[in-house]
Design a protein around this motif. Sequence first.
Motif, PDB file in Angstrom:
ATOM      1  N   LEU A  42      27.620  57.030  93.437  1.00 52.94           N
ATOM      2  CA  LEU A  42      27.001  55.720  93.207  1.00 52.94           C
ATOM      3  C   LEU A  42      26.159  55.643  91.944  1.00 52.94           C
ATOM      4  O   LEU A  42      25.763  54.553  91.531  1.00 52.94           O
ATOM      5  N   ALA A  43      25.872  56.777  91.324  1.00 51.53           N
ATOM      6  CA  ALA A  43      24.967  56.806  90.171  1.00 51.53           C
ATOM      7  C   ALA A  43      25.360  55.831  89.064  1.00 51.53           C
ATOM      8  O   ALA A  43      24.495  55.093  88.569  1.00 51.53           O
ATOM      9  N   PRO A  44      26.627  55.756  88.650  1.00 56.27           N
ATOM     10  CA  PRO A  44      26.964  54.810  87.577  1.00 56.27           C
ATOM     11  C   PRO A  44      26.709  53.351  87.971  1.00 56.27           C
ATOM     12  O   PRO A  44      26.251  52.550  87.161  1.00 56.27           O
ATOM     13  N   ILE A  45      26.958  53.033  89.223  1.00 58.43           N
ATOM     14  CA  ILE A  45      26.737  51.663  89.705  1.00 58.43           C
ATOM     15  C   ILE A  45      25.242  51.376  89.772  1.00 58.43           C
ATOM     16  O   ILE A  45      24.777  50.335  89.309  1.00 58.43           O
ATOM     17  N   THR A  46      24.498  52.313  90.342  1.00 56.38           N
ATOM     18  CA  THR A  46      23.045  52.152  90.444  1.00 56.38           C
ATOM     19  C   THR A  46      22.419  52.041  89.063  1.00 56.38           C
ATOM     20  O   THR A  46      21.587  51.157  88.819  1.00 56.38           O
ATOM     21  N   ASP A  47      22.816  52.913  88.156  1.00 50.88           N
ATOM     22  CA  ASP A  47      22.260  52.905  86.800  1.00 50.88           C
ATOM     23  C   ASP A  47      22.526  51.578  86.094  1.00 50.88           C
ATOM     24  O   ASP A  47      21.638  51.023  85.430  1.00 50.88           O
ATOM     25  N   ALA A  48      23.749  51.059  86.232  1.00 49.23           N
ATOM     26  CA  ALA A  48      24.099  49.787  85.587  1.00 49.23           C
ATOM     27  C   ALA A  48      23.270  48.638  86.167  1.00 49.23           C
ATOM     28  O   ALA A  48      22.770  47.786  85.427  1.00 49.23           O
ATOM     29  N   TYR A  49      23.111  48.635  87.490  1.00 49.85           N
ATOM     30  CA  TYR A  49      22.335  47.561  88.118  1.00 49.85           C
ATOM     31  C   TYR A  49      20.868  47.651  87.714  1.00 49.85           C
ATOM     32  O   TYR A  49      20.255  46.638  87.355  1.00 49.85           O
ATOM     33  N   VAL A  50      20.305  48.849  87.743  1.00 52.02           N
ATOM     34  CA  VAL A  50      18.895  49.032  87.375  1.00 52.02           C
ATOM     35  C   VAL A  50      18.676  48.584  85.937  1.00 52.02           C
ATOM     36  O   VAL A  50      17.692  47.903  85.633  1.00 52.02           O
ATOM     37  N   LYS A  51      19.591  48.925  85.056  1.00 53.39           N
ATOM     38  CA  LYS A  51      19.475  48.511  83.653  1.00 53.39           C
ATOM     39  C   LYS A  51      19.546  46.992  83.529  1.00 53.39           C
ATOM     40  O   LYS A  51      18.786  46.376  82.785  1.00 53.39           O
ATOM     41  N   GLN A  52      20.453  46.376  84.297  1.00 54.20           N
ATOM     42  CA  GLN A  52      20.641  44.924  84.238  1.00 54.20           C
ATOM     43  C   GLN A  52      19.401  44.164  84.690  1.00 54.20           C
ATOM     44  O   GLN A  52      19.040  43.152  84.098  1.00 54.20           O
ATOM     45  N   VAL A  53      18.737  44.660  85.730  1.00 50.67           N
ATOM     46  CA  VAL A  53      17.584  43.930  86.275  1.00 50.67           C
ATOM     47  C   VAL A  53      16.245  44.481  85.810  1.00 50.67           C
ATOM     48  O   VAL A  53      15.201  43.957  86.190  1.00 50.67           O
ATOM     49  N   GLY A  54      16.270  45.552  85.009  1.00 49.94           N
ATOM     50  CA  GLY A  54      15.017  46.133  84.533  1.00 49.94           C
ATOM     51  C   GLY A  54      14.228  46.788  85.647  1.00 49.94           C
ATOM     52  O   GLY A  54      13.014  46.635  85.725  1.00 49.94           O
ATOM     53  N   GLY A  55      14.918  47.521  86.497  1.00 49.80           N
ATOM     54  CA  GLY A  55      14.266  48.090  87.670  1.00 49.80           C
ATOM     55  C   GLY A  55      13.980  49.569  87.602  1.00 49.80           C
ATOM     56  O   GLY A  55      13.922  50.236  88.632  1.00 49.80           O
ATOM     57  N   ASP A  56      13.779  50.109  86.410  1.00 49.07           N
ATOM     58  CA  ASP A  56      13.529  51.549  86.266  1.00 49.07           C
ATOM     59  C   ASP A  56      12.324  52.015  87.078  1.00 49.07           C
ATOM     60  O   ASP A  56      12.378  53.046  87.756  1.00 49.07           O
ATOM     61  N   GLU A  57      11.252  51.257  87.013  1.00 51.72           N
ATOM     62  CA  GLU A  57      10.025  51.647  87.714  1.00 51.72           C
ATOM     63  C   GLU A  57      10.223  51.596  89.230  1.00 51.72           C
ATOM     64  O   GLU A  57       9.792  52.503  89.946  1.00 51.72           O
ATOM     65  N   VAL A  58      10.899  50.579  89.703  1.00 47.36           N
ATOM     66  CA  VAL A  58      11.145  50.454  91.146  1.00 47.36           C
ATOM     67  C   VAL A  58      12.024  51.602  91.632  1.00 47.36           C
ATOM     68  O   VAL A  58      11.739  52.225  92.655  1.00 47.36           O
ATOM     69  N   LEU A  59      13.076  51.904  90.909  1.00 49.46           N
ATOM     70  CA  LEU A  59      13.970  52.994  91.302  1.00 49.46           C
ATOM     71  C   LEU A  59      13.203  54.328  91.313  1.00 49.46           C
ATOM     72  O   LEU A  59      13.359  55.128  92.251  1.00 49.46           O
ATOM     73  N   ALA A  60      12.387  54.562  90.323  1.00 47.39           N
ATOM     74  CA  ALA A  60      11.604  55.798  90.270  1.00 47.39           C
ATOM     75  C   ALA A  60      10.693  55.910  91.495  1.00 47.39           C
ATOM     76  O   ALA A  60      10.583  56.976  92.095  1.00 47.39           O
ATOM     77  N   ARG A  61      10.068  54.816  91.880  1.00 47.74           N
ATOM     78  CA  ARG A  61       9.187  54.831  93.069  1.00 47.74           C
ATOM     79  C   ARG A  61       9.995  55.082  94.335  1.00 47.74           C
ATOM     80  O   ARG A  61       9.560  55.824  95.215  1.00 47.74           O
TER      81      ARG A  61
END
Length: 65
Positions: A42-61
């Motif tokens: 799932l990493a490529p899908i998750t990474d693309a979605y996080v990049k699209q919505v600007g969710g780096d901080e949320v994913l890290a938490r």
Amino acid sequence: MKLSSSATAISADAAIAAAKADTRNTWIDLTPEEVAGFSQALAPITDAYVKQVGGDEVLARMQGK
């Protein structure tokens, strides 16, 4: 209202317990190897979605980082 991480964990634990107790659900506990494989797939899908919505901080938490 902002919940503390311990309150959030307690709420999540209660939700999981309720889901497991409901006979309409099927609960499957994955082995660590299965979790790793699933996460890797799932990493490529998750990474693309996080990049699209600007969710780096949320994913890290969510990942405890």
